[in-house]
Design an enzyme around this catalytic site. Structure first.
Site, mmCIF file in Angstrom:
data_model
loop_
_atom_site.group_PDB
_atom_site.id
_atom_site.type_symbol
_atom_site.label_atom_id
_atom_site.label_comp_id
_atom_site.label_asym_id
_atom_site.label_seq_id
_atom_site.Cartn_x
_atom_site.Cartn_y
_atom_site.Cartn_z
ATOM 1 N N HIS A 13 0.871 -1.203 0.000
ATOM 2 C CA HIS A 13 0.000 0.000 0.000
ATOM 3 C C HIS A 13 0.892 1.231 0.000
ATOM 4 O O HIS A 13 1.488 1.573 1.024
ATOM 5 C CB HIS A 13 -0.916 0.016 1.232
ATOM 6 N N HIS A 15 1.585 5.377 -1.673
ATOM 7 C CA HIS A 15 1.288 6.569 -2.483
ATOM 8 C C HIS A 15 2.617 7.171 -2.937
ATOM 9 O O HIS A 15 3.476 7.462 -2.094
ATOM 10 C CB HIS A 15 0.548 7.625 -1.663
ATOM 11 N N ASN A 41 -5.006 7.412 -6.127
ATOM 12 C CA ASN A 41 -5.726 8.656 -5.781
ATOM 13 C C ASN A 41 -4.952 9.907 -6.187
ATOM 14 O O ASN A 41 -4.661 10.772 -5.381
ATOM 15 C CB ASN A 41 -6.083 8.693 -4.287
ATOM 16 N N LYS A 99 -9.295 0.007 -6.070
ATOM 17 C CA LYS A 99 -9.337 0.626 -4.743
ATOM 18 C C LYS A 99 -10.676 1.307 -4.534
ATOM 19 O O LYS A 99 -11.102 2.115 -5.365
ATOM 20 C CB LYS A 99 -8.202 1.654 -4.617
ATOM 21 N N HIS A 136 -10.575 1.360 1.659
ATOM 22 C CA HIS A 136 -10.343 2.336 2.733
ATOM 23 C C HIS A 136 -11.577 2.240 3.631
ATOM 24 O O HIS A 136 -12.638 2.742 3.277
ATOM 25 C CB HIS A 136 -10.164 3.750 2.170
ATOM 26 N N HIS A 174 -4.756 -0.488 5.860
ATOM 27 C CA HIS A 174 -4.296 0.265 7.044
ATOM 28 C C HIS A 174 -5.211 0.129 8.258
ATOM 29 O O HIS A 174 -5.844 1.088 8.693
ATOM 30 C CB HIS A 174 -4.052 1.749 6.705
ATOM 31 N N ASP A 247 1.389 2.631 3.526
ATOM 32 C CA ASP A 247 0.543 3.816 3.339
ATOM 33 C C ASP A 247 1.393 5.084 3.391
ATOM 34 O O ASP A 247 0.907 6.151 3.781
ATOM 35 C CB ASP A 247 -0.593 3.879 4.367
ATOM 36 N N ALA A 263 -3.882 14.919 5.447
ATOM 37 C CA ALA A 263 -3.711 13.625 6.122
ATOM 38 C C ALA A 263 -2.693 12.786 5.367
ATOM 39 O O ALA A 263 -2.785 12.652 4.149
ATOM 40 C CB ALA A 263 -5.043 12.895 6.169
#
Ligand code: NCD
Ligand code: ZN
Length: 344
Positions: A13, A15, A41, A99, A136, A174, A247, A263
Protein backbone atom coordinates in the site's frame (compact mmCIF):
# COMPACT_ATOMS: atom_id res chain seq x y z
CA UNK A 1 27.24 -6.15 14.93
CA UNK A 2 23.68 -7.40 14.95
CA UNK A 3 22.17 -7.79 11.48
CA UNK A 4 18.90 -9.06 10.10
CA UNK A 5 18.69 -10.40 6.53
CA UNK A 6 15.31 -11.08 4.98
CA UNK A 7 13.94 -11.84 1.53
CA UNK A 8 13.40 -8.60 -0.41
CA UNK A 9 10.03 -7.24 0.76
CA UNK A 10 7.03 -5.67 -0.99
CA UNK A 11 5.00 -2.63 0.07
CA UNK A 12 1.36 -3.55 -0.48
CA UNK A 13 0.00 0.00 0.00
CA UNK A 14 1.91 3.02 -1.26
CA UNK A 15 1.29 6.57 -2.48
CA UNK A 16 4.01 8.02 -4.73
CA UNK A 17 2.05 10.90 -6.36
CA UNK A 18 3.45 12.32 -9.62
CA UNK A 19 5.68 15.17 -10.82
CA UNK A 20 8.32 16.54 -8.43
CA UNK A 21 7.16 14.57 -5.37
CA UNK A 22 7.35 11.29 -7.32
CA UNK A 23 11.00 12.06 -8.16
CA UNK A 24 11.79 12.70 -4.49
CA UNK A 25 10.06 9.63 -3.03
CA UNK A 26 10.57 6.91 -5.64
CA UNK A 27 14.28 6.29 -4.87
CA UNK A 28 13.38 5.71 -1.21
CA UNK A 29 10.84 2.99 -1.94
CA UNK A 30 12.89 1.39 -4.73
CA UNK A 31 15.80 1.00 -2.30
CA UNK A 32 13.66 -0.81 0.24
CA UNK A 33 11.15 -2.82 -1.77
CA UNK A 34 11.09 -4.99 -4.89
CA UNK A 35 7.48 -4.10 -5.67
CA UNK A 36 4.68 -1.90 -4.38
CA UNK A 37 0.93 -1.67 -4.82
CA UNK A 38 0.52 1.89 -6.12
CA UNK A 39 -2.51 3.82 -4.92
CA UNK A 40 -4.56 5.52 -7.66
CA UNK A 41 -5.73 8.66 -5.78
CA UNK A 42 -4.03 11.19 -8.03
CA UNK A 43 -5.77 14.38 -9.13
CA UNK A 44 -7.58 13.35 -11.32
CA UNK A 45 -7.79 9.74 -10.09
CA UNK A 46 -6.42 6.82 -12.10
CA UNK A 47 -9.66 5.21 -13.28
CA UNK A 48 -8.72 3.51 -16.55
CA UNK A 49 -6.17 0.94 -17.67
CA UNK A 50 -4.77 3.46 -20.15
CA UNK A 51 -4.17 6.02 -17.39
CA UNK A 52 -2.59 3.40 -15.15
CA UNK A 53 -0.19 2.31 -17.89
CA UNK A 54 0.87 5.94 -18.50
CA UNK A 55 1.32 6.43 -14.74
CA UNK A 56 3.36 3.23 -14.58
CA UNK A 57 5.76 4.62 -17.20
CA UNK A 58 6.11 7.85 -15.22
CA UNK A 59 6.92 5.85 -12.07
CA UNK A 60 9.52 3.72 -13.88
CA UNK A 61 11.20 6.92 -15.13
CA UNK A 62 11.64 7.99 -11.50
CA UNK A 63 13.33 4.73 -10.40
CA UNK A 64 17.13 5.12 -10.17
CA UNK A 65 18.82 3.14 -12.95
CA UNK A 66 20.78 0.92 -10.54
CA UNK A 67 17.64 -0.26 -8.72
CA UNK A 68 15.17 -2.91 -9.77
CA UNK A 69 11.60 -1.98 -8.85
CA UNK A 70 8.20 -3.08 -10.16
CA UNK A 71 5.13 -0.90 -9.62
CA UNK A 72 1.93 -2.91 -9.23
CA UNK A 73 -0.84 -0.69 -10.54
CA UNK A 74 -4.38 -0.29 -9.22
CA UNK A 75 -7.48 1.48 -10.51
CA UNK A 76 -9.74 3.83 -8.58
CA UNK A 77 -13.26 2.43 -8.37
CA UNK A 78 -16.03 5.01 -8.92
CA UNK A 79 -19.78 4.90 -9.40
CA UNK A 80 -19.15 5.17 -13.12
CA UNK A 81 -16.49 2.48 -13.52
CA UNK A 82 -17.67 0.23 -16.38
CA UNK A 83 -17.80 -3.54 -16.45
CA UNK A 84 -15.75 -3.28 -19.61
CA UNK A 85 -12.94 -1.44 -17.78
CA UNK A 86 -12.88 -4.15 -15.11
CA UNK A 87 -12.55 -6.79 -17.84
CA UNK A 88 -9.70 -4.82 -19.41
CA UNK A 89 -7.98 -4.52 -16.04
CA UNK A 90 -8.32 -8.24 -15.42
CA UNK A 91 -6.70 -8.93 -18.79
CA UNK A 92 -3.73 -6.61 -18.09
CA UNK A 93 -0.64 -8.08 -16.47
CA UNK A 94 0.07 -4.66 -14.92
CA UNK A 95 -3.19 -4.06 -13.03
CA UNK A 96 -3.49 -5.89 -9.73
CA UNK A 97 -6.53 -4.48 -7.91
CA UNK A 98 -9.26 -1.87 -7.62
CA UNK A 99 -9.34 0.63 -4.74
CA UNK A 100 -12.57 1.61 -3.05
CA UNK A 101 -12.64 4.98 -1.29
CA UNK A 102 -15.89 6.03 0.35
CA UNK A 103 -16.48 9.52 -1.13
CA UNK A 104 -14.77 12.15 1.02
CA UNK A 105 -13.07 9.68 3.40
CA UNK A 106 -9.48 10.84 2.83
CA UNK A 107 -7.00 12.70 0.60
CA UNK A 108 -8.26 12.94 -3.02
CA UNK A 109 -11.31 10.78 -2.45
CA UNK A 110 -13.91 13.16 -3.90
CA UNK A 111 -14.46 10.80 -6.83
CA UNK A 112 -15.04 7.92 -4.44
CA UNK A 113 -18.17 5.89 -3.95
CA UNK A 114 -21.09 7.59 -2.17
CA UNK A 115 -23.46 4.61 -2.14
CA UNK A 116 -21.71 1.28 -1.72
CA UNK A 117 -24.86 -0.78 -2.40
CA UNK A 118 -25.12 0.93 -5.80
CA UNK A 119 -21.77 -0.52 -6.89
CA UNK A 120 -22.57 -4.12 -5.89
CA UNK A 121 -22.83 -5.08 -9.60
CA UNK A 122 -19.24 -3.87 -10.02
CA UNK A 123 -18.11 -5.87 -6.98
CA UNK A 124 -19.76 -8.93 -8.54
CA UNK A 125 -17.66 -8.29 -11.66
CA UNK A 126 -14.46 -7.99 -9.60
CA UNK A 127 -15.36 -11.27 -7.90
CA UNK A 128 -16.03 -12.95 -11.25
CA UNK A 129 -12.70 -11.81 -12.72
CA UNK A 130 -10.83 -12.48 -9.47
CA UNK A 131 -9.47 -8.95 -9.07
CA UNK A 132 -8.81 -7.94 -5.44
CA UNK A 133 -10.79 -5.06 -3.92
CA UNK A 134 -8.74 -2.78 -1.66
CA UNK A 135 -10.87 -0.90 0.83
CA UNK A 136 -10.34 2.34 2.73
CA UNK A 137 -12.61 1.26 5.58
CA UNK A 138 -14.08 4.39 7.11
CA UNK A 139 -17.55 5.89 7.08
CA UNK A 140 -17.75 9.52 6.01
CA UNK A 141 -20.80 10.53 8.04
CA UNK A 142 -20.04 13.95 9.58
CA UNK A 143 -21.97 12.93 12.66
CA UNK A 144 -19.68 9.95 13.28
CA UNK A 145 -16.77 10.61 15.64
CA UNK A 146 -13.51 10.40 13.70
CA UNK A 147 -12.13 7.79 16.12
CA UNK A 148 -15.16 5.54 15.45
CA UNK A 149 -15.24 5.73 11.68
CA UNK A 150 -13.40 2.47 10.98
CA UNK A 151 -15.39 0.44 13.50
CA UNK A 152 -18.70 1.78 12.16
CA UNK A 153 -17.65 1.04 8.56
CA UNK A 154 -17.06 -2.59 9.48
CA UNK A 155 -20.56 -2.89 10.96
CA UNK A 156 -22.41 -0.95 8.29
CA UNK A 157 -20.58 -1.79 5.04
CA UNK A 158 -17.69 -4.21 5.25
CA UNK A 159 -19.63 -7.10 6.77
CA UNK A 160 -22.25 -6.64 4.05
CA UNK A 161 -19.67 -6.66 1.24
CA UNK A 162 -17.99 -9.74 2.67
CA UNK A 163 -21.32 -11.61 3.03
CA UNK A 164 -22.50 -10.77 -0.47
CA UNK A 165 -19.23 -11.62 -2.26
CA UNK A 166 -17.72 -14.64 -0.54
CA UNK A 167 -15.32 -15.23 -3.42
CA UNK A 168 -14.03 -11.66 -3.63
CA UNK A 169 -10.48 -11.13 -2.40
CA UNK A 170 -10.51 -8.08 -0.14
CA UNK A 171 -7.66 -6.17 1.51
CA UNK A 172 -8.86 -4.04 4.39
CA UNK A 173 -6.23 -1.32 4.18
CA UNK A 174 -4.30 0.27 7.04
CA UNK A 175 -6.05 -1.32 10.03
CA UNK A 176 -6.22 0.86 13.12
CA UNK A 177 -8.60 -0.83 15.56
CA UNK A 178 -9.07 -4.00 17.58
CA UNK A 179 -12.48 -4.43 15.90
CA UNK A 180 -10.88 -4.41 12.44
CA UNK A 181 -8.26 -6.97 13.49
CA UNK A 182 -11.00 -9.22 14.90
CA UNK A 183 -13.08 -8.87 11.72
CA UNK A 184 -10.15 -9.93 9.52
CA UNK A 185 -9.18 -12.80 11.84
CA UNK A 186 -12.72 -14.17 11.78
CA UNK A 187 -13.18 -13.80 8.00
CA UNK A 188 -12.32 -16.37 5.33
CA UNK A 189 -8.90 -16.66 3.69
CA UNK A 190 -10.12 -14.28 0.95
CA UNK A 191 -9.94 -11.33 3.38
CA UNK A 192 -6.58 -9.88 4.46
CA UNK A 193 -5.23 -6.56 5.73
CA UNK A 194 -2.30 -4.18 5.64
CA UNK A 195 -0.79 -2.49 8.70
CA UNK A 196 1.31 0.71 8.61
CA UNK A 197 4.42 1.50 10.66
CA UNK A 198 2.81 4.53 12.33
CA UNK A 199 -0.11 2.47 13.63
CA UNK A 200 2.34 -0.06 15.13
CA UNK A 201 4.61 2.56 16.72
CA UNK A 202 2.29 5.32 17.91
CA UNK A 203 -0.93 5.87 19.76
CA UNK A 204 -3.02 9.03 19.51
CA UNK A 205 -0.95 10.84 22.12
CA UNK A 206 1.69 11.10 19.39
CA UNK A 207 -0.67 13.45 17.54
CA UNK A 208 -2.04 15.50 20.40
CA UNK A 209 -0.14 15.25 23.69
CA UNK A 210 2.24 18.11 24.44
CA UNK A 211 1.40 19.95 21.21
CA UNK A 212 -0.16 19.16 17.83
CA UNK A 213 2.10 17.07 15.60
CA UNK A 214 0.76 17.32 12.06
CA UNK A 215 3.25 14.78 10.70
CA UNK A 216 1.56 12.09 12.80
CA UNK A 217 -1.84 12.93 11.34
CA UNK A 218 -3.06 10.37 8.84
CA UNK A 219 -6.29 8.59 8.02
CA UNK A 220 -7.60 6.42 9.48
CA UNK A 221 -6.45 8.45 12.47
CA UNK A 222 -4.12 6.75 14.95
CA UNK A 223 -6.15 5.34 17.87
CA UNK A 224 -5.58 4.75 21.58
CA UNK A 225 -2.90 2.43 23.03
CA UNK A 226 -5.12 -0.65 23.42
CA UNK A 227 -5.68 -0.66 19.64
CA UNK A 228 -1.96 -0.26 18.95
CA UNK A 229 -1.25 -3.29 21.12
CA UNK A 230 -3.77 -5.41 19.16
CA UNK A 231 -2.21 -4.29 15.87
CA UNK A 232 1.28 -5.24 17.06
CA UNK A 233 -0.03 -8.62 18.15
CA UNK A 234 -1.65 -9.20 14.74
CA UNK A 235 1.39 -8.06 12.73
CA UNK A 236 3.79 -10.21 14.75
CA UNK A 237 1.49 -13.25 15.03
CA UNK A 238 2.65 -14.99 11.86
CA UNK A 239 -0.95 -15.00 10.61
CA UNK A 240 -0.63 -14.56 6.82
CA UNK A 241 -3.76 -12.38 6.72
CA UNK A 242 -1.72 -9.44 8.02
CA UNK A 243 1.00 -7.99 5.82
CA UNK A 244 3.10 -4.90 5.19
CA UNK A 245 1.56 -1.82 3.59
CA UNK A 246 3.22 1.42 4.63
CA UNK A 247 0.54 3.82 3.34
CA UNK A 248 3.50 6.18 2.94
CA UNK A 249 1.62 9.30 1.81
CA UNK A 250 3.88 12.26 1.01
CA UNK A 251 2.52 15.79 1.28
CA UNK A 252 4.56 18.97 1.04
CA UNK A 253 5.63 20.15 4.49
CA UNK A 254 3.81 23.44 3.85
CA UNK A 255 0.53 21.56 3.35
CA UNK A 256 0.97 19.58 6.59
CA UNK A 257 2.14 22.46 8.80
CA UNK A 258 -0.83 24.73 8.27
CA UNK A 259 -4.23 25.60 9.76
CA UNK A 260 -5.93 22.69 7.99
CA UNK A 261 -3.21 20.14 7.33
CA UNK A 262 -3.37 17.21 4.90
CA UNK A 263 -3.71 13.62 6.12
CA UNK A 264 -0.79 11.30 5.47
CA UNK A 265 2.50 10.18 7.05
CA UNK A 266 5.64 9.88 4.95
CA UNK A 267 7.53 6.69 5.84
CA UNK A 268 9.18 5.45 2.63
CA UNK A 269 12.61 6.82 3.66
CA UNK A 270 12.85 4.30 6.50
CA UNK A 271 9.97 1.86 6.12
CA UNK A 272 11.80 -1.32 7.06
CA UNK A 273 13.69 0.40 9.88
CA UNK A 274 10.39 1.58 11.37
CA UNK A 275 8.79 -1.86 11.14
CA UNK A 276 11.97 -3.42 12.59
CA UNK A 277 11.67 -1.14 15.64
CA UNK A 278 8.07 -2.19 16.17
CA UNK A 279 8.82 -5.90 15.75
CA UNK A 280 11.90 -5.69 17.98
CA UNK A 281 9.90 -3.98 20.74
CA UNK A 282 7.52 -6.94 20.57
CA UNK A 283 10.46 -9.36 20.65
CA UNK A 284 9.31 -10.71 17.28
CA UNK A 285 12.02 -9.85 14.73
CA UNK A 286 11.78 -13.45 13.51
CA UNK A 287 8.23 -12.67 12.29
CA UNK A 288 9.24 -9.67 10.16
CA UNK A 289 10.12 -11.64 7.03
CA UNK A 290 6.72 -13.33 6.68
CA UNK A 291 4.91 -10.03 7.24
CA UNK A 292 7.16 -8.00 4.92
CA UNK A 293 8.15 -10.45 2.19
CA UNK A 294 5.83 -13.47 1.95
CA UNK A 295 2.19 -12.99 2.97
CA UNK A 296 1.41 -10.01 0.73
CA UNK A 297 2.94 -11.65 -2.34
CA UNK A 298 1.05 -14.86 -1.61
CA UNK A 299 -2.27 -13.03 -1.23
CA UNK A 300 -1.78 -11.19 -4.53
CA UNK A 301 -0.65 -14.48 -6.13
CA UNK A 302 2.72 -13.07 -7.08
CA UNK A 303 5.94 -15.07 -6.90
CA UNK A 304 7.92 -14.38 -3.72
CA UNK A 305 11.00 -12.21 -4.35
CA UNK A 306 14.36 -13.90 -4.59
CA UNK A 307 16.91 -11.27 -3.47
CA UNK A 308 17.54 -10.20 0.12
CA UNK A 309 17.93 -6.99 2.11
CA UNK A 310 19.98 -6.59 5.29
CA UNK A 311 19.26 -4.35 8.24
CA UNK A 312 22.05 -3.45 10.63
CA UNK A 313 21.64 -2.48 14.25
CA UNK A 314 23.27 0.93 13.71
CA UNK A 315 21.80 4.17 14.97
CA UNK A 316 21.26 6.99 12.46
CA UNK A 317 19.37 10.26 12.53
CA UNK A 318 16.52 10.87 10.10
CA UNK A 319 17.04 14.13 8.17
CA UNK A 320 14.64 17.03 8.84
CA UNK A 321 13.30 16.92 5.30
CA UNK A 322 13.67 15.49 1.82
CA UNK A 323 13.31 17.24 -1.54
CA UNK A 324 14.18 20.56 -3.07
CA UNK A 325 13.99 23.96 -1.40
CA UNK A 326 10.41 25.12 -1.08
CA UNK A 327 8.88 21.74 -1.97
CA UNK A 328 10.09 19.52 0.82
CA UNK A 329 8.54 16.55 2.59
CA UNK A 330 8.93 16.00 6.32
CA UNK A 331 9.50 12.32 7.04
CA UNK A 332 8.23 10.31 9.98
CA UNK A 333 10.73 10.57 12.89
CA UNK A 334 12.39 13.64 11.34
CA UNK A 335 15.48 14.61 13.38
CA UNK A 336 15.04 11.52 15.54
CA UNK A 337 17.30 8.54 15.91
CA UNK A 338 16.40 5.14 14.48
CA UNK A 339 17.98 1.97 15.83
CA UNK A 340 18.08 -0.01 12.56
CA UNK A 341 19.60 0.95 9.24
CA UNK A 342 19.05 -0.65 5.85
CA UNK A 343 22.31 -1.54 4.07
CA UNK A 344 22.75 -0.39 0.47
C1 NCD B 1 -3.54 9.12 2.03
C2 NCD B 1 -3.06 10.14 1.01
O1 NCD B 1 -2.52 11.18 1.43
O2 NCD B 1 -3.18 9.89 -0.18
N1 NCD B 1 -3.62 9.75 3.32
C3 NCD B 1 -3.62 9.14 4.53
O3 NCD B 1 -3.80 9.83 5.54
N2 NCD B 1 -3.44 7.84 4.65
C4 NCD B 1 -4.84 8.55 1.61
C5 NCD B 1 -5.25 7.32 2.37
O4 NCD B 1 -4.66 6.26 2.21
O5 NCD B 1 -6.18 7.42 3.18
ZN1 ZN C 1 -3.30 5.13 1.55
Amino acid sequence: MKTLTITKPDDLHLHVRNGAILKTVMPHTARQFARAIIMPNLKPPVTTVAQALAYREEILQAVPAELDFTPLMTLYLTGSTSVDEIKKAAASEYIHAFKLYPAGATTNSDSGVADIKAIFPLLATLEKYDLPLLIHGEVTDDACDIFDRERVFIDTSLADIADNFPGLRIVVEHLTTTEAVQFVQAAGANIAATITPQHLLFNRNAILAGGIRPHHYCLPIIKRESHRLTLVEAATSGNPKFFLGTDSAPHLTSLKETACGCAGCYSAHAALELYAEAFEQADALDKLEGFASFYGADFYRLPRNTGTVTLEKTAWTVPPEYGENGSTITPLKANEELRWKLND
